[in-house]
Write an enzyme that holds these catalytic residues in place. Structure first.
Site, PDB file in Angstrom:
ATOM      1  N   HIS A 122     -12.105  33.567  -0.706  1.00 17.44           N
ATOM      2  CA  HIS A 122     -11.711  32.316  -1.353  1.00 17.44           C
ATOM      3  C   HIS A 122     -10.419  32.452  -2.156  1.00 17.44           C
ATOM      4  O   HIS A 122     -10.139  33.470  -2.767  1.00 17.44           O
ATOM      5  CB  HIS A 122     -12.829  31.821  -2.258  1.00 17.44           C
ATOM      6  CG  HIS A 122     -13.226  32.810  -3.321  1.00 17.44           C
ATOM      7  ND1 HIS A 122     -12.615  32.901  -4.540  1.00 17.44           N
ATOM      8  CD2 HIS A 122     -14.185  33.761  -3.320  1.00 17.44           C
ATOM      9  CE1 HIS A 122     -13.167  33.850  -5.267  1.00 17.44           C
ATOM     10  NE2 HIS A 122     -14.134  34.393  -4.536  1.00 17.44           N
ATOM     11  N   ASP A 123      -9.629  31.389  -2.099  1.00 16.67           N
ATOM     12  CA  ASP A 123      -8.409  31.229  -2.905  1.00 16.67           C
ATOM     13  C   ASP A 123      -7.307  32.217  -2.564  1.00 16.67           C
ATOM     14  O   ASP A 123      -6.367  32.399  -3.335  1.00 16.67           O
ATOM     15  CB  ASP A 123      -8.730  31.324  -4.407  1.00 16.67           C
ATOM     16  CG  ASP A 123      -9.745  30.282  -4.845  1.00 16.67           C
ATOM     17  OD1 ASP A 123      -9.412  29.092  -4.824  1.00 16.67           O
ATOM     18  OD2 ASP A 123     -10.876  30.659  -5.193  1.00 16.67           O
ATOM     19  N   GLY A 140     -11.184  37.847  -3.053  1.00 17.44           N
ATOM     20  CA  GLY A 140     -10.725  36.561  -3.563  1.00 17.44           C
ATOM     21  C   GLY A 140      -9.455  36.630  -4.380  1.00 17.44           C
ATOM     22  O   GLY A 140      -9.144  37.640  -5.014  1.00 17.44           O
TER      23      GLY A 140
END
Length: 262
Positions: A122-123, A140
């Site tokens: 994520h991100d 992440g």
């Protein structure tokens, strides 16, 4: 608009399928997915969430793209995953959308290759022309520059930055930022020099490569700390664009320390 969808696959209402796409057997495409033109899903591919994949993608069996992030703070926010043009995503690859606590989006550039069982968390922000070898893992919030190669089984700690044209050796454990053109080896990883082969492939001229090698030696000289050595580099190579890429990378704000030679 024409596309070919195998009768065993499920395409939910609301999904957008581009022209000339081929969707093989036993795929599942969620209602918010946007799949670009001339993309191929070979079989058993799962696309989910607010996921946008640009044209020319080639996605292989058991890839799981856009399912909720592996972050215990995630509570169902409508975050996104954006994947650029002409990306190859091999068997068992996983890519997650962003989280509300950061970008709210995971971004993957154009012309990337993700080999079997690699992971983008994520991100993350992944540049153009990046290659993740088999089982390479990007945690992440990482930022990976253009034309980076990550060797098989390597793992990158969350919030790390990897500069343009860097090379990460197989099974390396990356817990600090890797400078542009850096060559990172070992677990935990240290800099093993510059990615000279990558620099030549990128078309960087001989003089800039020579200057970058000199700047590298100055940067990690024991005669001063990093800040002092950066001043020396700036005074000696103020007009070398390649050297200044490294300088700008180091001077930028970051959550991690710098990966250095042993």
């Amino acid at each position: 608009m024409s596309f070919n969808i195998h009768p065993s696959s499920v395409v939910e209402d609301g999904a957008e399928i581009g022209d000339e796409c081929i969707i093989g057997p036993f795929c599942h495409i969620g209602e918010k997915v946007r799949l670009g033109a001339q993309s191929i899903l070979h079989s058993h591919v799962a696309l989910h969430g607010n996921t946008s994949i640009d044209e020319g993608a080639k996605i292989f069996p058991f890839a799981s793209i856009g399912h909720e992030p592996q972050d215990l703070k995630y509570s169902g926010e409508d975050t996104a995953l954006d994947i650029g043009k002409n990306c190859t995503i091999r068997e068992g690859v996983t890519m997650n959308p962003g989280t509300a606590g950061d970008l709210g989006k995971t971004i993957v550039g154009d012309n990337c290759v993700f080999l079997a069982n690699s992971h983008v968390a994520h991100d993350c922000q992944i540049g153009n022309g990046v290659i993740l070898s088999n089982a390479a893992l990007i945690a992440g919030h990482c930022k990976v520059g253009n034309h980076v190669i990550v060797g098989g089984g390597a793992g990158v700690h969350q919030f790390c930055r990897i500069g343009d044209n860097a090379f990460i050796g197989g099974l390396a454990g990356i817990e600090n930022d890797i400078i542009p053109f850096g060559l990172a080896l070992g677990n935990r990883a240290n800099l093993g020099g510059l990615n000279l082969i990558g620099m030549k492939r990128a078309g960087i001229d001989r003089d800039s490569i020579h200057n970058t090698r000199k700047a590298y030696k100055i940067l990690f000289s024991k005669d001063g700390n990093i800040s002092e050595n950066l001043k020396k580099i700036n005074s000696e190579f103020p007009d070398d664009a390649v050297v200044q890429i490294i300088v700008s990378f180091i001077e930028a704000s970051t959550d991690r320390s710098l990966c250095t030679p042993r």
